[in-house]
Enzyme design. Sequence first.
Site: not given
Ligand code: NDP
Ligand code: 2IT
Length: 444
Positions: A125, A165
């Site tokens: 990561k 992420d």
């Molecule tokens: P994005 O940046 O696309 O979206 C993040 C969202 O969460 C936004 O709406 C953001 O709001 C909100 N957010 C972030 N930090 C905070 C906080 N401290 N308090 C409240 N809201 C918050 O990220 P992703 O959708 O990609 O990721 C979301 C989660 O999913 C994370 O935990 C990530 O690790 C996990 N994840 C992502 C994967 C992926 O493929 N993208 C895969 C597996 C897990 P704002 O815009 O206001 O910051």
């Molecule tokens: O938390 C996660 O699994 C991710 N942000 C996706 C990682 C990836 O390599 O697709």
Amino acid sequence: MHYVDRVLRELIEKNPQEPEFHQAAREILSGLKPIVDRHPEYENAALLERFVEPERAILFRVPWVDDRGVVRVNKGYRVQFNSAIGPYKGGLRFHPSVNLSIVKFLGLEQILKNSLTGLPIGGGKGGSDFDPKGKSDAEVMRFCQSFMTELYRHVGQDTDVPAGDIGVGGREIGYLFGQYKRICGEHTGVLTGRGLSYGGSLVRKEATGYGLVYMVEEAMKCRGDTLDGKTVLVSGSGNVAIYAVEKAQALGAKVVAMYDSDGYVYDKNGIKLNVVKQIKEIERGRIKEYAKRVAGAEYHEGCGGIWNIPCDVALPCATQNEIDATSAELLIKNGVRYVGEGANMPTTLDGIALFQSAGVVFLPAKAANAGGVATSALEMAQSSGRMFWSFEEVDAKLKAIMTGIYHNMDGAAREYGCEGNYVAGANIAGFAKVADAMMAQGIV
Ligand code: NDP
Ligand code: 2IT
């Protein structure tokens, strides 16, 4: 003292001031006691001590120049945690809160998540405390180019394959890839989540959210239940949240609330996802706009209140520790029956304990959100094979992987005497393969 407890105590002593890393390690290690008890050879090989210590942690400076000509400096991180079962794989997070503790918690989780997918990917990561919010495209591009100017020497399609992420989506991956290709002169699968025109995979954008809902659907099916007509809360409004809503709605659920870090919207008639996509994916705006555009929708400042809305299913899809004990109690009181973690570690340890003792079906992040990285591995396969699979083909593989993970963790929980405890089941099932690979490869 049990071997597992000793390793956790030493980890906390050796890594003070890393609370998120401690939390993730506590959750993982406490579930591993039954498997460690069956394998006394692990302790002799210091297997757990090696498992919780990253193979390598790279910290670097990321200097860049903003649109006013001011020189800015951010911190860059890549933690290459474990390569026992494949090249390091895991996302990059750009958010002002990013520090070594957060990158290490995410990396440790990623090892077991990636193992659960059944695909040959190790755990890593990275990220930066850079905040893309409010920055111009040109600033984001210069930042990404500077970040990759250091990172390129540590990554590669067979060594370490980053992805997105929080704060890293298609735009950032494009700029990072462009700089990698420019420096190395290679068009390879060094990053996943790439655009479809330069080596990306269909379904990768949707994969984490869709995969989460596929797993919830399977857990419901095994209980004679479906998502049809259920009320669902989804926190966040980013990549994972949007595509969780899309799939939940396609299966007949009514999603009534979403949030960003400023506040939440409640729409009793069901969230209009096209409006959210317009605001978030196209305008990069704030969720409060939704209430201005959709009649009958309410906006509330602050995030926590979302968990006081009655629902059948809660899908936290924003960030770590969004659901604490108080929020868990509210959800339980209002009748929640399923919690699926789309974000990484969105529920605190006491929140998890409350859900489990109330009989809520709790699907932990490393299993429930594995669809994103699983589809990244499918993107890697297509890159190496110089192939391009159809949407239907990738989606079918994703669904099979998610239902497979569900039954794998369910079976592990049963086998090790903790039926229905998917936290323990996912940890044991993920760890078994990593432990086997590490034991086979000697003391490395
Ligand atoms: P994005 O940046 O696309 O979206 C993040 C969202 O969460 C936004 O709406 C953001 O709001 C909100 N957010 C972030 N930090 C905070 C906080 N401290 N308090 C409240 N809201 C918050 O990220 P992703 O959708 O990609 O990721 C979301 C989660 O999913 C994370 O935990 C990530 O690790 C996990 N994840 C992502 C994967 C992926 O493929 N993208 C895969 C597996 C897990 P704002 O815009 O206001 O910051
Ligand atoms: O938390 C996660 O699994 C991710 N942000 C996706 C990682 C990836 O390599 O697709």
